[in-house]
Design a protein around this motif. Structure first.
Motif, PDB file in Angstrom:
ATOM      1  N   ALA A  21       2.282  -3.292   0.077  1.00 21.98           N
ATOM      2  CA  ALA A  21       0.955  -2.892  -0.391  1.00 21.98           C
ATOM      3  C   ALA A  21       1.011  -2.482  -1.862  1.00 21.98           C
ATOM      4  CB  ALA A  21       0.425  -1.751   0.470  1.00 21.98           C
ATOM      5  N   HIS A  22       2.065  -1.762  -2.201  1.00 25.41           N
ATOM      6  CA  HIS A  22       2.207  -1.283  -3.569  1.00 25.41           C
ATOM      7  C   HIS A  22       2.305  -2.433  -4.566  1.00 25.41           C
ATOM      8  CE1 HIS A  22       4.674   0.300  -6.990  1.00 25.41           C
ATOM      9  NE2 HIS A  22       3.733   1.198  -6.956  1.00 25.41           N
ATOM     10  N   ARG A  40       8.770   1.858   4.639  1.00 25.11           N
ATOM     11  CA  ARG A  40       9.089   1.503   3.246  1.00 25.11           C
ATOM     12  C   ARG A  40       8.661   0.066   2.961  1.00 25.11           C
ATOM     13  NH1 ARG A  40      14.872   1.927   1.688  1.00 25.11           N
ATOM     14  NH2 ARG A  40      14.067   1.961  -0.421  1.00 25.11           N
ATOM     15  N   ILE A  41       8.928  -0.841   3.901  1.00 26.35           N
ATOM     16  CA  ILE A  41       8.542  -2.235   3.696  1.00 26.35           C
ATOM     17  C   ILE A  41       7.030  -2.340   3.538  1.00 26.35           C
ATOM     18  CG2 ILE A  41       8.337  -4.464   4.872  1.00 26.35           C
ATOM     19  CD1 ILE A  41      11.184  -3.966   5.980  1.00 26.35           C
ATOM     20  N   ARG A  42       6.300  -1.695   4.452  1.00 25.69           N
ATOM     21  CA  ARG A  42       4.841  -1.791   4.392  1.00 25.69           C
ATOM     22  C   ARG A  42       4.302  -1.172   3.111  1.00 25.69           C
ATOM     23  NH1 ARG A  42       3.132   1.177   8.890  1.00 25.69           N
ATOM     24  NH2 ARG A  42       5.046   0.909  10.039  1.00 25.69           N
ATOM     25  N   LEU A  57      14.120  -5.547  -1.029  1.00 25.82           N
ATOM     26  CA  LEU A  57      13.622  -6.899  -1.276  1.00 25.82           C
ATOM     27  C   LEU A  57      14.453  -7.925  -0.500  1.00 25.82           C
ATOM     28  CD1 LEU A  57      11.482  -8.436  -2.904  1.00 25.82           C
ATOM     29  CD2 LEU A  57      13.163  -8.667  -4.727  1.00 25.82           C
ATOM     30  N   ALA A  58      15.756  -7.705  -0.422  1.00 26.11           N
ATOM     31  CA  ALA A  58      16.615  -8.633   0.321  1.00 26.11           C
ATOM     32  C   ALA A  58      16.241  -8.645   1.803  1.00 26.11           C
ATOM     33  CB  ALA A  58      18.073  -8.229   0.144  1.00 26.11           C
ATOM     34  N   ILE A  59      15.963  -7.465   2.344  1.00 25.06           N
ATOM     35  CA  ILE A  59      15.560  -7.382   3.751  1.00 25.06           C
ATOM     36  C   ILE A  59      14.226  -8.098   3.948  1.00 25.06           C
ATOM     37  CG2 ILE A  59      14.816  -5.798   5.571  1.00 25.06           C
ATOM     38  CD1 ILE A  59      16.791  -3.724   4.284  1.00 25.06           C
ATOM     39  N   MET A  60      13.304  -7.880   3.018  1.00 22.61           N
ATOM     40  CA  MET A  60      11.993  -8.514   3.123  1.00 22.61           C
ATOM     41  C   MET A  60      12.119 -10.033   3.032  1.00 22.61           C
ATOM     42  SD  MET A  60      10.187  -5.568   0.865  1.00 22.61           S
ATOM     43  CE  MET A  60       8.537  -6.135   0.626  1.00 22.61           C
ATOM     44  N   PRO A  68      10.766   8.202   5.049  1.00 17.43           N
ATOM     45  CA  PRO A  68      10.180   6.967   5.575  1.00 17.43           C
ATOM     46  C   PRO A  68      11.191   6.136   6.357  1.00 17.43           C
ATOM     47  CG  PRO A  68      10.637   6.736   3.239  1.00 17.43           C
ATOM     48  CD  PRO A  68      10.911   8.182   3.596  1.00 17.43           C
ATOM     49  N   THR A  69      10.714   5.503   7.404  1.00 19.00           N
ATOM     50  CA  THR A  69      11.544   4.538   8.115  1.00 19.00           C
ATOM     51  C   THR A  69      11.590   3.262   7.290  1.00 19.00           C
ATOM     52  OG1 THR A  69       9.684   3.571   9.287  1.00 19.00           O
ATOM     53  CG2 THR A  69      10.763   5.462  10.332  1.00 19.00           C
ATOM     54  N   LEU A  70      12.485   2.377   7.667  1.00 17.47           N
ATOM     55  CA  LEU A  70      12.561   1.092   6.963  1.00 17.47           C
ATOM     56  C   LEU A  70      11.221   0.365   7.032  1.00 17.47           C
ATOM     57  CD1 LEU A  70      14.210  -1.068   5.500  1.00 17.47           C
ATOM     58  CD2 LEU A  70      14.912  -1.921   7.745  1.00 17.47           C
ATOM     59  N   GLU A  71      10.592   0.402   8.207  1.00 14.85           N
ATOM     60  CA  GLU A  71       9.305  -0.283   8.363  1.00 14.85           C
ATOM     61  C   GLU A  71       8.252   0.313   7.442  1.00 14.85           C
ATOM     62  OE1 GLU A  71       9.199  -2.944  10.163  1.00 14.85           O
ATOM     63  OE2 GLU A  71      11.264  -2.603  10.813  1.00 14.85           O
TER      64      GLU A  71
END
Ligand SMILES: [Zn+2]
Length: 58
Positions: free
Chosen positions: A34-35, A28-30, A49-52, A23-26
């Protein structure tokens, strides 16, 4: 899977939302956003989480 005594796993959601193999970072974030709303089997990884938080997504 782990051997936690009471996994709060939403298996139906997981079957419908598979994480891509690389997975790309995007992605994984998405996936984790959702998860988080659908299942509580594992927390968002601290680094992600820090990136988000930087992006004001959480
Ligand atoms: Zn889950």
């Amino acid at each position: 899977m782990g051997d936690a005594p009471k996994p709060r796993l939403n298996a139906v959601w997981h079957r419908a939302h598979r994480m891509p193999t690389n997975p790309t970072l995007e992605q994984r974030i998405r996936w984790h956003l959702a998860h988080r709303d659908a299942c509580a089997c594992r927390p968002i990884p601290a680094k992600l989480l820090a990136i988000m938080k930087d992006r004001k997504l959480v």
